[in-house]
Design a protein around this motif. Structure first.
Motif, PDB file in Angstrom:
ATOM      1  N   UNK A  20       0.844  -1.184   0.000  1.00  0.00           N
ATOM      2  CA  UNK A  20       0.000   0.000   0.000  1.00  0.00           C
ATOM      3  C   UNK A  20       0.875   1.227   0.000  1.00  0.00           C
ATOM      4  N   UNK A  21       0.332   2.336  -0.480  1.00  0.00           N
ATOM      5  CA  UNK A  21       1.114   3.553  -0.530  1.00  0.00           C
ATOM      6  C   UNK A  21       0.282   4.791  -0.295  1.00  0.00           C
ATOM      7  N   UNK A  42       4.552   0.782   1.416  1.00  0.00           N
ATOM      8  CA  UNK A  42       4.990  -0.152   2.457  1.00  0.00           C
ATOM      9  C   UNK A  42       4.115  -1.386   2.487  1.00  0.00           C
ATOM     10  N   UNK A  43       4.351  -2.207   3.494  1.00  0.00           N
ATOM     11  CA  UNK A  43       3.580  -3.438   3.637  1.00  0.00           C
ATOM     12  C   UNK A  43       2.150  -3.112   4.049  1.00  0.00           C
ATOM     13  N   UNK A  44       1.250  -4.046   3.824  1.00  0.00           N
ATOM     14  CA  UNK A  44      -0.155  -3.815   4.135  1.00  0.00           C
ATOM     15  C   UNK A  44      -0.429  -3.773   5.632  1.00  0.00           C
ATOM     16  N   UNK A  45       0.465  -4.320   6.441  1.00  0.00           N
ATOM     17  CA  UNK A  45       0.233  -4.325   7.889  1.00  0.00           C
ATOM     18  C   UNK A  45       1.008  -3.222   8.616  1.00  0.00           C
ATOM     19  N   UNK A  53       1.757   0.117  10.485  1.00  0.00           N
ATOM     20  CA  UNK A  53       0.942   1.010  11.309  1.00  0.00           C
ATOM     21  C   UNK A  53       0.757   2.375  10.645  1.00  0.00           C
ATOM     22  N   UNK A  54       1.789   2.872  10.014  1.00  0.00           N
ATOM     23  CA  UNK A  54       1.698   4.182   9.342  1.00  0.00           C
ATOM     24  C   UNK A  54       0.681   4.132   8.203  1.00  0.00           C
ATOM     25  N   UNK A 110       8.844   2.702   2.746  1.00  0.00           N
ATOM     26  CA  UNK A 110       8.522   3.231   4.068  1.00  0.00           C
ATOM     27  C   UNK A 110       9.685   2.987   5.029  1.00  0.00           C
ATOM     28  N   UNK A 111      10.011   3.993   5.821  1.00  0.00           N
ATOM     29  CA  UNK A 111      11.095   3.867   6.794  1.00  0.00           C
ATOM     30  C   UNK A 111      10.718   3.065   8.018  1.00  0.00           C
ATOM     31  N   UNK A 112       9.429   2.799   8.234  1.00  0.00           N
ATOM     32  CA  UNK A 112       8.995   2.037   9.407  1.00  0.00           C
ATOM     33  C   UNK A 112       8.931   0.536   9.137  1.00  0.00           C
TER      34      UNK A 112
END
Length: 87
Positions: free
Chosen positions: A24-25, A33-36, A38-39, A65-67
């Protein structure tokens, strides 16, 4: 790239289950980033987009994503810093 506002919840769930959507973006920030992540879960529906692969996200000029994608983000950051130094 699929915009969240243009897909029904049922179609979205089906595409995630069948692995047609993996990332997702945020279309405003140009981050994926990944679909799970938090951001990613906190962003507004109208800003959310989906990708079937990292390559698709890169082709649309999105950065990791950096997270949730620390390794890919560090690699992207190093490449960006190197380009800036060479300018």
């Amino acid at each position: 790239m699929i915009q969240h506002k243009n897909i029904s919840d049922i179609d979205l769930q089906t595409k995630i289950r069948t692995k047609n959507i993996l990332f997702g973006g945020n279309k405003n920030l140009k981050i994926y980033g990944t679909l799970n992540c938090k951001s990613g879960k906190r962003m507004k529906r109208e800003n959310r987009v989906f990708f079937s692969s990292e390559k698709e996200a890169h082709n649309n000029k999105y950065r990791p994503c950096g997270h949730c994608m620390k390794t890919a983000y560090k690699k992207w950051k190093n490449e960006t810093d190197t380009i800036k130094k060479n300018l």
